[in-house]
Design a protein around this motif. Structure first.
Motif, PDB file in Angstrom:
ATOM      1  N   GLY A  70       9.244  10.035  -2.126  1.00 42.49           N
ATOM      2  CA  GLY A  70       8.710   8.561  -2.344  1.00 42.49           C
ATOM      3  C   GLY A  70       9.667   8.092  -3.589  1.00 42.49           C
ATOM      4  N   TYR A  83       0.759  -1.158   0.044  1.00 41.62           N
ATOM      5  CA  TYR A  83      -0.078  -0.180  -0.036  1.00 41.62           C
ATOM      6  C   TYR A  83       0.866   1.316  -0.195  1.00 41.62           C
ATOM      7  N   VAL A  84       1.963   1.132   0.752  1.00 38.92           N
ATOM      8  CA  VAL A  84       2.601   2.450   1.131  1.00 38.92           C
ATOM      9  C   VAL A  84       3.457   2.442  -0.574  1.00 38.92           C
ATOM     10  N   ARG A  85       4.002   1.522  -0.956  1.00 38.79           N
ATOM     11  CA  ARG A  85       4.847   1.643  -2.068  1.00 38.79           C
ATOM     12  C   ARG A  85       4.139   2.126  -3.338  1.00 38.79           C
ATOM     13  N   SER A  86       2.585   1.786  -3.161  1.00 37.84           N
ATOM     14  CA  SER A  86       1.789   2.103  -4.326  1.00 37.84           C
ATOM     15  C   SER A  86       1.218   3.550  -4.380  1.00 37.84           C
ATOM     16  N   VAL A  87       1.456   4.202  -3.112  1.00 40.33           N
ATOM     17  CA  VAL A  87       0.840   5.552  -2.917  1.00 40.33           C
ATOM     18  C   VAL A  87       2.174   6.552  -3.152  1.00 40.33           C
ATOM     19  N   ILE A  88       3.154   6.236  -2.650  1.00 37.33           N
ATOM     20  CA  ILE A  88       4.321   7.157  -2.615  1.00 37.33           C
ATOM     21  C   ILE A  88       5.057   7.905  -3.710  1.00 37.33           C
ATOM     22  N   TYR A  89       4.815   7.094  -4.876  1.00 33.20           N
ATOM     23  CA  TYR A  89       5.559   7.531  -6.192  1.00 33.20           C
ATOM     24  C   TYR A  89       4.358   8.563  -6.639  1.00 33.20           C
ATOM     25  N   LEU A  90       3.057   8.523  -6.455  1.00 33.61           N
ATOM     26  CA  LEU A  90       2.119   9.445  -7.091  1.00 33.61           C
ATOM     27  C   LEU A  90       2.518  10.985  -7.261  1.00 33.61           C
TER      28      LEU A  90
END
Lengths: 297, 293
Positions: free
Chosen positions: A171, A105-112
């Motif tokens: 991120g 979850y964290v990994r798929s949010v922080i790049y945005l």
């Protein structure tokens, strides 16, 4: 003859690179040649006249130019020193999560945020930092504080620049540390466990020193772009109230050049920045190589 | 044991709060944009649930000619620009990955010099002016046709394609064009898709070139319009003389807060839609590509 034959044999590759050669000549080399405008008086009609170092003298005699240079250096340094360790810490924190679902979850949010334009990010920060009803000030008020006009306060604006830069890129930049973490030899951790090291000792004595290598390399490379303090960010966040602390070289050349149409002077300022830039990049490159070869760590 | 649990709690809390700062603005803007215009005065910074949800803001925005035109311009510039990017990057990366032609070293230096020296904004402006491209879409589309960094990433992907395939194809009498179509593109697909995403996002987010090269607001993409709306608060240039957007049959005035929220959501929607796909490609993609030569 041999070369001719080789060229003929490889003719297809030349066809392939011709479009890129044309593109680079027109859109990169002609503008590079165009910096001669810094030594000329611009004429709307007819050819420009040579002016020597007139515009450079004007630049070095302008107190405002030094103010802008100072702002650039301060904003760049703040971002470089405060922003540098954040992605590394973020990568380590993510690495320490045991629950895979939360990790993903964290990994798929922080790049945005990295994929958003500064126009949108600027809108977001103006909204959440609004002294009237922004969420940050509502939280401050909830705890009994006075609302702070972050975007229009000379005291806080540079802080907003640093925070929004970190928000946008921490991120994304943590990715490089995450892959560096994968390359740490697990044997090191096993051995330290046997020696009785706890989680924090392992982080402190193994993980961080390994990641420091990556961080120092990134630091040196970022040095090369020191005079680029982030045009898109400042351009979209700046307002008249904070211009004295926020105006950087890039926003200055934009304003002087394209708004006040002082073309030659703006070109001179741009050329100054470009030349220092080249110098910094070469220095950074040399340092990076030296550091790699010497193996400081 | 207790100490470790405490660390985990702090760690999870910190990371959760960080992700919240990223997600919150979108939820907030979405909620504001869905709020019924007559409840606009009740919106605060803490709004996450729309009062009396309605699509009237989007209906109004999508029937405003200047916004519609901006959306069209954004897609036009993004599609055409990305197509140009990808075509040029593929053929150039192919030459760099497989070609051993005389002059390759000089060519590489030729590509790198512009990365080292940036002539600044004015010489670029003069170029577009002298090419008589001011006020055309081309002034935005043509600059940035190739990014050398992406070029090198794609070259890395191409070099990871097994050479035996090319040898076999050559023996079968295939020419380079066939090999690009039948071998390079299919096998380097993850790389091509990854850099296409990056190019497309960059194109979609472009607001500055249109701002300086195009003086006719009818040719502006959504990002430039959004910037003028928010940063310049230049409502009249975008929305016409009344500087308001009316909604519904009664022709009430749409509050600026709602216009803003709606426009932000419209301008990030394509990015939010492709983001999950990008994440998927990206994990395999970047890792291979970053082992560049």
């Amino acid at each position: 003859m041999k070369v001719k034959k080789k060229i003929y044999k490889n003719r297809f590759f030349y066809y392939l690179i011709i479009p890129s050669i044309i593109y680079f000549i027109i859109f990169h080399y002609i503008p590079i040649y165009g910096v001669r405008l810094a030594f000329q008086d611009y004429r709307l009609f007819g050819s420009n006249e040579w002016a020597g170092f007139k515009y450079f003298k004007q630049m070095f005699n302008s107190p405002y130019f030094f103010q802008v240079l100072k702002n650039t250096i301060i904003i760049s340094s703040l971002k470089l020193f405060i922003g540098l360790p954040v992605p590394m810490i973020l990568a380590v924190l993510i690495n320490e999560i045991k629950n895979n679902k939360f990790k993903n979850y964290v990994r798929s949010v922080i790049y945005l945020p990295h994929l958003l334009s500064w126009v949108v990010i600027s809108a977001i920060f103006i909204t959440i930092l609004s002294p009237v009803d922004g969420i940050v000030n509502q939280i401050i008020s909830f705890f009994g504080g006075e609302p702070i006009p972050f975007m229009t306060s000379t005291k806080h604006f540079r802080g907003v620049l640093v925070i929004s830069e970190i928000w946008r890129s921490a991120g994304w930049d943590s990715m490089i540390y995450s892959s560096a973490l994968l390359s740490i030899d697990p044997v090191l951790y096993e051995a330290s466990k046997v020696d009785g090291a706890n989680r924090f000792q392992r982080m402190w004595y193994i993980t961080f020193p390994e990641l420091m290598k990556t961080m120092i390399t990134l630091f040196i490379l970022n040095m090369g772009f020191f005079l680029k303090a982030g045009f898109d960010q400042v351009f979209n966040m700046m307002n008249d109230a904070v211009i004295s602390v926020a105006d950087i070289i890039d926003t200055y050349t934009y304003r002087v050049g394209l708004i006040q149409t002082n073309f030659s002077y703006a070109t001179a300022v741009g050329l100054f920045q470009g030349v220092i830039g080249i110098f910094l990049i070469f220095m950074a490159n040399k340092l990076a190589k030296k550091y790699d070869a010497a193996g400081l760590w | 044991m207790k100490k470790i649990n405490l660390f985990t709690i702090i760690n999870v809390t910190l990371l959760f709060l960080f992700t919240l700062t990223i997600i919150y603005p979108f939820i907030h803007y979405l909620a504001v944009s869905l709020t019924d215009p007559s409840y606009a005065s009740q919106i605060t910074g803490l709004t996450v649930i729309p009062k009396k949800p309605t699509l009237s803001v989007y209906k109004s925005l999508l029937s405003t000619p200047s916004i519609l035109k901006a959306i069209f311009n954004s897609f036009f510039i993004t599609v055409l620009g990305t197509f140009l990017n990808i075509t040029l990057t593929i053929i150039t990366a192919y030459a760099l990955a497989y070609g051993k032609f005389p002059g390759k070293k000089i060519y590489t230096v030729f590509l790198i010099i512009p990365m080292l020296f940036n002539p600044g904004i004015i010489p670029n402006y003069m170029l577009i002016k002298n090419l008589h491209l001011l006020n055309t879409y081309w002034s935005v589309i043509l600059p940035g046709s190739i990014d050398v960094f992406y070029l090198m990433i794609l070259r890395g992907f191409f070099m990871a394609v097994p050479m035996e395939l090319y040898e076999a194809a050559r023996l079968d009498g295939a020419n380079h064009l066939t090999m690009i179509r039948k071998i390079t593109i299919p096998l380097a697909k993850p790389g091509i898709i990854t850099i296409s995403f990056f190019y497309a996002i960059r194109r979609w987010n472009e607001y500055f070139l249109p701002l300086i090269y195009i003086s006719d607001p009818n040719k502006w993409p959504l990002q430039t319009v959004l910037r003028q709306l928010l940063v310049e608060s230049d409502k009249s240039a975008i929305l016409g003389a009344q500087s308001v957007i009316s909604y519904g049959l009664g022709g009430g005035t749409l509050p600026f807060k709602l216009i803003e929220a709606g426009t932000v959501i419209l301008s990030v929607l394509p990015i939010l839609i492709i983001y999950p796909f990008l994440l998927r490609y990206f994990k395999e993609g970047m890792m291979v590509g970053s082992v560049k030569g």
